[in-house]
Every structure is written in structure tokens, then in C-alpha cells.
Design an enzyme around this catalytic site. Structure first.
Site, PDB file in Angstrom:
ATOM      1  N   HIS A   1      -0.943   0.797  -3.097  1.00 57.18           N
ATOM      2  CA  HIS A   1      -2.238   1.574  -3.169  1.00 57.18           C
ATOM      3  C   HIS A   1      -3.340   0.433  -2.616  1.00 57.18           C
ATOM      4  O   HIS A   1      -3.392  -0.542  -3.318  1.00 57.18           O
ATOM      5  CB  HIS A   1      -2.517   2.129  -4.379  1.00 57.18           C
ATOM      6  CG  HIS A   1      -1.670   3.384  -4.997  1.00 57.18           C
ATOM      7  ND1 HIS A   1      -0.537   3.131  -5.168  1.00 57.18           N
ATOM      8  CD2 HIS A   1      -2.080   4.764  -4.985  1.00 57.18           C
ATOM      9  CE1 HIS A   1       0.063   4.542  -5.231  1.00 57.18           C
ATOM     10  NE2 HIS A   1      -1.239   5.502  -5.197  1.00 57.18           N
TER      11      HIS A   1
ATOM     12  N   HIS B   1      -4.360  12.256   2.968  1.00 53.02           N
ATOM     13  CA  HIS B   1      -4.181  11.971   1.579  1.00 53.02           C
ATOM     14  C   HIS B   1      -4.978  13.097   0.805  1.00 53.02           C
ATOM     15  O   HIS B   1      -5.286  13.263  -0.394  1.00 53.02           O
ATOM     16  CB  HIS B   1      -4.194  10.724   0.911  1.00 53.02           C
ATOM     17  CG  HIS B   1      -3.477  10.657  -0.440  1.00 53.02           C
ATOM     18  ND1 HIS B   1      -2.449  11.159  -0.627  1.00 53.02           N
ATOM     19  CD2 HIS B   1      -3.912  10.056  -1.478  1.00 53.02           C
ATOM     20  CE1 HIS B   1      -2.204  10.747  -1.841  1.00 53.02           C
ATOM     21  NE2 HIS B   1      -3.072   9.850  -2.196  1.00 53.02           N
TER      22      HIS B   1
ATOM     23  N   ASP C   1      -1.996   4.257  -0.427  1.00 52.67           N
ATOM     24  CA  ASP C   1      -2.748   5.425  -0.919  1.00 52.67           C
ATOM     25  C   ASP C   1      -3.970   5.123  -1.351  1.00 52.67           C
ATOM     26  O   ASP C   1      -4.388   3.898  -1.819  1.00 52.67           O
ATOM     27  CB  ASP C   1      -1.846   6.153  -1.779  1.00 52.67           C
ATOM     28  CG  ASP C   1      -0.672   7.026  -1.315  1.00 52.67           C
ATOM     29  OD1 ASP C   1      -0.240   6.779   0.013  1.00 52.67           O
ATOM     30  OD2 ASP C   1       0.060   7.775  -1.826  1.00 52.67           O
TER      31      ASP C   1
ATOM     32  N   HIS D   1      -8.515  14.998  -3.215  1.00 54.72           N
ATOM     33  CA  HIS D   1      -7.652  14.010  -4.203  1.00 54.72           C
ATOM     34  C   HIS D   1      -7.390  14.692  -5.357  1.00 54.72           C
ATOM     35  O   HIS D   1      -7.503  13.927  -6.643  1.00 54.72           O
ATOM     36  CB  HIS D   1      -7.881  12.616  -4.087  1.00 54.72           C
ATOM     37  CG  HIS D   1      -6.876  11.701  -4.617  1.00 54.72           C
ATOM     38  ND1 HIS D   1      -6.743  11.065  -5.750  1.00 54.72           N
ATOM     39  CD2 HIS D   1      -5.452  11.417  -4.087  1.00 54.72           C
ATOM     40  CE1 HIS D   1      -5.788  10.186  -5.874  1.00 54.72           C
ATOM     41  NE2 HIS D   1      -5.003  10.391  -5.056  1.00 54.72           N
TER      42      HIS D   1
END
Length: 275
Positions: A212, A117, A66, A121
């Protein structure tokens, strides 16, 4: 809506009992709020937290990253994946895609996939209404189109937090919500041993692992913890006979909802009423 309608009807028929009807309406909101903070729940919309039975039978696990792409970390993650023949899904942020389109193309060229995503964000994504969520997801899809890569097929919200209004937005856009079965907390914890343990303790085929490549926590010496954890994780997967794949590989035998036609500009899907 049905619950609120029931409370309203009860209030009309028994106005003297208004504290009870108000309490029942409040209970509904408390329940929904609690579900927002349980990312793996399927009560407020369809949710993928494990791979399908076919992928599990093939001894596959899904690697997901991510918050990228990150110009420092992502290329190193790609190199590590290449060394082990592993594939992964990268849930990227729209503004990062626009800043580093060449890196997004590199992710795809190396056999991985780029997923959605969100564009901003935002930490308050779960408080948004349908129009704003849809606009944010479309902006990310547009960023991928401008970068010259295929549109995303999966979506993961910020920190996994969402509300019941997200599911119809995803259905309209042909996206599927994908969470995880194992979370590393590698944005908060710079201790590689603890991060690795969260991913590998009890690891089995069918797991979806969350790491991540963006916003990775730093070890005491300043090294991103994901770069220390990933080689060890890949070695342990190999030793266990597990194959790291991206989500589209894992769900290849299952029909995925088709995304909006790339022939039509994404901005055309925004109505004048969308803020």
C-alpha cells in the site's frame, strides 16, 4: 437463483417440509457470505491470483500498490522503484485521483500503470448491487480520463471483498479482477520485519504482491512502513533473479477484454435506472 427456485418448488410441492426448504435457502446465503471473505476464491467470478505461465517462465513477479495516490508516500515509492528499474501497478481510489491528478500522470510517466480500486473505496462494497458497483467503477474510470491517463484494465475491490454480482459488471466494462498471492498487511502492521517476511517467505516467480502506498501503517518513529520494506524487497527480488513488473506486462501475451471506447463519455454508459 437456480438454488432458490429449487427450494421454492420444493416448498410448493411439500409445504409441510418448509423448515428444510428454508434451511437449504439459508445454507446458500451462508456459503456466499463465506466466499465474500475469501478474496482469492474463483467460485463467485473469474479471479487472478497468480501471473500466467508465460510470465512465470520469464521469472516475473507483479508489484501492486493499493489506496493511493498519496502525496507523501507515492513519490517516494516511485523513486525507489526507479532506482531498481522495477515496474508496478497502482490500484488507485477515484477521489484521490481527482485530488492529485498530477501525481497520477507522474505514475504513468515513470512507466507504471494505474488501475481501478473503486471511487469511494467503501468498506461495504460487497453489499452493493450491480448498478451501484457499476456506477462506482465508472466514476473511477472517469477520474482517470479527466486526469489524462489511459483507463484501467484491472480492478481490485476494497479489502478484496466482493459478491457474485461483480463479475458481470467487470465483463461489461472490460475489466479483470486481480487479487494477490502474497499480502503484506502493511496497513495494520508497522513492523517492517514482519511485513517483509509475509512477502518474501517462499516467494516464487508468478507471485502477485500486495502493498500500500496509501494508508500505510506507521513505524514507531512515524515512518510509513512501506518505505522501509520496499527497498529490502526490491533487493531480495534482484538477488533471486526475479523481475518486478506491472500486471499489463505480465499479461501482455494474453488477450485482455477491451475497455469501453474512450471516444464515448463514460457517463453515457450509465442508464437512467442506475442510482
Amino acid at each position: 437463483m437456480a438454488w432458490h427456485s429449487l427450494c421454492l418448488l420444493g416448498l410448493i410441492r411439500q409445504p409441510a417440509a418448509w423448515p428444510w426448504w428454508l434451511g437449504l435457502a439459508a445454507l446458500n446465503h451462508l456459503l456466499l457470505t463465506a466466499l465474500v471473505f475469501l478474496p482469492r476464491n474463483a467460485w463467485i467470478g473469474r479471479n487472478l491470483t497468480r501471473l500466467p505461465a508465460e510470465a512465470t517462465a520469464r521469472a516475473q513477479v507483479a508489484l501492486t500498490f493499493d489506496d493511493g495516490p498519496d502525496p507523501e508516500v507515492t513519490p517516494q515509492v516511485l523513486d525507489l522503484l526507479d532506482r531498481h528499474g522495477a515496474r508496478a501497478s497502482f490500484f488507485c481510489i477515484g477521489r484521490h485521483v481527482r485530488q492529485h491528478p498530477e501525481l497520477v500522470r507522474e505514475i504513468v510517466a515513470r512507466g507504471h500503470t494505474v488501475e481501478n480500486h473503486g471511487d469511494a473505496h467503501s468498506p461495504v462494497f460487497a453489499l452493493w448491487g450491480m448498478a451501484r458497483m457499476r456506477r462506482d467503477l465508472l466514476a473511477m474510470q472517469q477520474a482517470l480520463q479527466e486526469a489524462g491517463v489511459a483507463p484501467a484494465r484491472f480492478f481490485r475491490p476494497t479489502a478484496g471483498f466482493r459478491n457474485p454480482l461483480l463479475d458481470p459488471v467487470l465483463a461489461r466494462m472490460g475489466l479483470r479482477l486481480a487479487m494477490w498471492s502474497r499480502r503484506s498487511f502493511d496497513t495494520r502492521d508497522g513492523n517492517a520485519s514482519r511485513v517483509l517476511a509475509r512477502l518474501t517467505r517462499g516467494l516464487t516467480a508468478g507471485d502477485i504482491l500486495l502493498l500500500h502506498d496509501g494508508n500505510s501503517a506507521r513505524m514507531p518513529a512515524g515512518r510509513p512502513v512501506v518505505l522501509e520494506v520496499l527497498p529490502q524487497l526490491l533487493q531480495q527480488l534482484e538477488a533471486a533473479g526475479l523481475q518486478p513488473v506491472h500486471l499489463r506486462q505480465a499479461f501482455a501475451a494474453q488477450p485482455l477484454a477491451l475497455p469501453m471506447s474512450p471516444a464515448q463519455p463514460l457517463h453515457a454508459h450509465l442508464s437512467p435506472q442506475d442510482p
